[in-house]
Design a protein around this motif. Structure first.
Motif, PDB file in Angstrom:
ATOM      1  N   VAL A 258       0.872  -1.177   0.000  1.00  7.60           N
ATOM      2  CA  VAL A 258       0.000   0.000   0.000  1.00  7.60           C
ATOM      3  C   VAL A 258       0.909   1.226   0.000  1.00  7.60           C
ATOM      4  O   VAL A 258       1.755   1.378   0.882  1.00  7.60           O
ATOM      5  CB  VAL A 258      -0.923   0.023   1.240  1.00  7.60           C
ATOM      6  CG1 VAL A 258      -1.836   1.244   1.198  1.00  7.60           C
ATOM      7  CG2 VAL A 258      -1.732  -1.258   1.340  1.00  7.60           C
ATOM      8  N   ARG A 259       0.731   2.090  -1.017  1.00  7.35           N
ATOM      9  CA  ARG A 259       1.532   3.306  -1.139  1.00  7.35           C
ATOM     10  C   ARG A 259       0.621   4.517  -1.143  1.00  7.35           C
ATOM     11  O   ARG A 259      -0.440   4.506  -1.764  1.00  7.35           O
ATOM     12  CB  ARG A 259       2.326   3.303  -2.445  1.00  7.35           C
ATOM     13  CG  ARG A 259       3.436   2.307  -2.510  1.00  7.35           C
ATOM     14  CD  ARG A 259       4.200   2.421  -3.839  1.00  7.35           C
ATOM     15  NE  ARG A 259       5.159   1.356  -3.964  1.00  7.35           N
ATOM     16  CZ  ARG A 259       4.925   0.183  -4.547  1.00  7.35           C
ATOM     17  NH1 ARG A 259       3.753  -0.059  -5.079  1.00  7.35           N
ATOM     18  NH2 ARG A 259       5.868  -0.729  -4.608  1.00  7.35           N
ATOM     19  N   GLY A 260       1.075   5.564  -0.483  1.00  6.48           N
ATOM     20  CA  GLY A 260       0.383   6.844  -0.513  1.00  6.48           C
ATOM     21  C   GLY A 260       1.330   7.892  -1.060  1.00  6.48           C
ATOM     22  O   GLY A 260       2.436   8.042  -0.544  1.00  6.48           O
ATOM     23  N   ASN A 261       0.930   8.547  -2.125  1.00  4.72           N
ATOM     24  CA  ASN A 261       1.761   9.588  -2.749  1.00  4.72           C
ATOM     25  C   ASN A 261       1.047  10.921  -2.617  1.00  4.72           C
ATOM     26  O   ASN A 261       0.106  11.208  -3.339  1.00  4.72           O
ATOM     27  CB  ASN A 261       2.019   9.263  -4.227  1.00  4.72           C
ATOM     28  CG  ASN A 261       2.840   8.008  -4.386  1.00  4.72           C
ATOM     29  OD1 ASN A 261       3.873   7.867  -3.764  1.00  4.72           O
ATOM     30  ND2 ASN A 261       2.362   7.085  -5.204  1.00  4.72           N
ATOM     31  N   LYS A 262       1.525  11.720  -1.698  1.00  2.00           N
ATOM     32  CA  LYS A 262       0.922  13.019  -1.429  1.00  2.00           C
ATOM     33  C   LYS A 262       1.843  14.100  -1.943  1.00  2.00           C
ATOM     34  O   LYS A 262       3.013  14.170  -1.560  1.00  2.00           O
ATOM     35  CB  LYS A 262       0.701  13.165   0.083  1.00  2.00           C
ATOM     36  CG  LYS A 262      -0.117  14.335   0.486  1.00  2.00           C
ATOM     37  CD  LYS A 262      -1.569  14.052   0.185  1.00  2.00           C
ATOM     38  CE  LYS A 262      -2.445  15.094   0.854  1.00  2.00           C
ATOM     39  NZ  LYS A 262      -3.818  14.959   0.449  1.00  2.00           N
ATOM     40  N   ALA A 263       1.336  14.930  -2.803  1.00  2.00           N
ATOM     41  CA  ALA A 263       2.126  16.053  -3.300  1.00  2.00           C
ATOM     42  C   ALA A 263       2.258  17.085  -2.191  1.00  2.00           C
ATOM     43  O   ALA A 263       1.295  17.404  -1.500  1.00  2.00           O
ATOM     44  CB  ALA A 263       1.451  16.672  -4.517  1.00  2.00           C
TER      45      ALA A 263
ATOM     46  N   ALA B 212       0.408  14.418   9.437  1.00  3.74           N
ATOM     47  CA  ALA B 212       1.397  13.840   8.516  1.00  3.74           C
ATOM     48  C   ALA B 212       0.768  13.635   7.152  1.00  3.74           C
ATOM     49  O   ALA B 212      -0.085  12.775   6.975  1.00  3.74           O
ATOM     50  CB  ALA B 212       1.900  12.514   9.067  1.00  3.74           C
ATOM     51  N   ASN B 213       1.151  14.451   6.206  1.00  3.87           N
ATOM     52  CA  ASN B 213       0.715  14.304   4.817  1.00  3.87           C
ATOM     53  C   ASN B 213       1.912  13.951   3.963  1.00  3.87           C
ATOM     54  O   ASN B 213       2.258  14.643   3.033  1.00  3.87           O
ATOM     55  CB  ASN B 213       0.079  15.603   4.305  1.00  3.87           C
ATOM     56  CG  ASN B 213      -1.346  15.738   4.737  1.00  3.87           C
ATOM     57  OD1 ASN B 213      -2.004  14.759   5.053  1.00  3.87           O
ATOM     58  ND2 ASN B 213      -1.840  16.957   4.767  1.00  3.87           N
ATOM     59  N   ARG B 214       2.572  12.877   4.293  1.00  4.13           N
ATOM     60  CA  ARG B 214       3.780  12.504   3.570  1.00  4.13           C
ATOM     61  C   ARG B 214       3.587  11.187   2.837  1.00  4.13           C
ATOM     62  O   ARG B 214       2.710  10.397   3.163  1.00  4.13           O
ATOM     63  CB  ARG B 214       4.961  12.438   4.524  1.00  4.13           C
ATOM     64  CG  ARG B 214       4.818  11.399   5.614  1.00  4.13           C
ATOM     65  CD  ARG B 214       6.029  11.457   6.549  1.00  4.13           C
ATOM     66  NE  ARG B 214       5.875  10.553   7.656  1.00  4.13           N
ATOM     67  CZ  ARG B 214       5.426  10.888   8.850  1.00  4.13           C
ATOM     68  NH1 ARG B 214       5.061  12.127   9.084  1.00  4.13           N
ATOM     69  NH2 ARG B 214       5.344  10.003   9.803  1.00  4.13           N
ATOM     70  N   THR B 215       4.442  10.965   1.890  1.00  2.00           N
ATOM     71  CA  THR B 215       4.426   9.727   1.125  1.00  2.00           C
ATOM     72  C   THR B 215       4.770   8.566   2.045  1.00  2.00           C
ATOM     73  O   THR B 215       5.604   8.690   2.936  1.00  2.00           O
ATOM     74  CB  THR B 215       5.456   9.825  -0.020  1.00  2.00           C
ATOM     75  OG1 THR B 215       5.073  10.916  -0.859  1.00  2.00           O
ATOM     76  CG2 THR B 215       5.504   8.562  -0.832  1.00  2.00           C
ATOM     77  N   PHE B 216       4.091   7.422   1.835  1.00  2.00           N
ATOM     78  CA  PHE B 216       4.368   6.242   2.657  1.00  2.00           C
ATOM     79  C   PHE B 216       4.286   4.981   1.805  1.00  2.00           C
ATOM     80  O   PHE B 216       3.745   4.981   0.695  1.00  2.00           O
ATOM     81  CB  PHE B 216       3.387   6.139   3.831  1.00  2.00           C
ATOM     82  CG  PHE B 216       1.967   5.827   3.419  1.00  2.00           C
ATOM     83  CD1 PHE B 216       1.554   4.511   3.240  1.00  2.00           C
ATOM     84  CD2 PHE B 216       1.054   6.846   3.206  1.00  2.00           C
ATOM     85  CE1 PHE B 216       0.239   4.229   2.860  1.00  2.00           C
ATOM     86  CE2 PHE B 216      -0.248   6.573   2.827  1.00  2.00           C
ATOM     87  CZ  PHE B 216      -0.651   5.258   2.655  1.00  2.00           C
TER      88      PHE B 216
END
Length: 160
Positions: free
Chosen positions: A74-79, A92-96
């Protein structure tokens, strides 16, 4: 970090390569120190599971879910947005990236994003060919009959 030598396991077992590789990768993979995003793993019943990740602030388009070789990723890509000056930034709005090893025959069935929680449904479906079978014992007259071996005297009597 001390590592465990799994060589004896590889030498003395057949067909457990996946288990040994799983243990080896679990021991050598760097753990996610920051623990982001937090998650729960639930057993809903004997064959159903759910993984819930807290992904507040992420939309469906910013989350990628993939399964490859029994690994759920599971990946989260937040600009990164710099619209204003933060006095304090605690959200925390970071990529994970989170990885979960899946057992054989565990399949991802669904994913749902609701109120900042991503819930992934899993089902363990063992194929019919792999399930235990009960073998009936035949009690009719056509069953195989076992006869004792003939003795040497019986064989001589037949020859004479």
């Amino acid at each position: 970090m001390n590592s465990i030598d799994l060589t004896p396991l590889y030498r003395s077992s057949i067909g457990f390569d996946r288990l040994a590789s799983l243990i080896d990768s679990a021991l050598t993979t760097e753990t996610n120190i920051n623990g982001y995003p937090p998650y729960n793993i639930e057993m809903l019943n004997e064959n159903r599971y759910a993984i819930t990740l807290a992904v507040a602030g992420f939309s469906e388009q910013e989350i990628d879910i993939q399964v490859e070789k029994n690994v759920l990723t599971v990946r989260g890509n937040k600009a990164e947005k710099t619209t204003g000056k933060f006095l304090h930034r605690g959200i925390a709005n970071r990529t994970f990236e989170r990885k979960f090893n899946l057992a054989d025959y565990v399949e991802v069935t669904e994913a749902d994003l609701n109120h900042g929680l991503l819930t992934i449904g899993l089902v363990k479906e063992i194929p019919e060919a792999m399930k235990p079978k009960t073998i009936a014992i035949n009690s009719n007259s056509k069953a195989i009959q076992h006869k004792p071996d003939e003795t040497t005297e019986d064989k001589r009597d037949k020859v004479a």
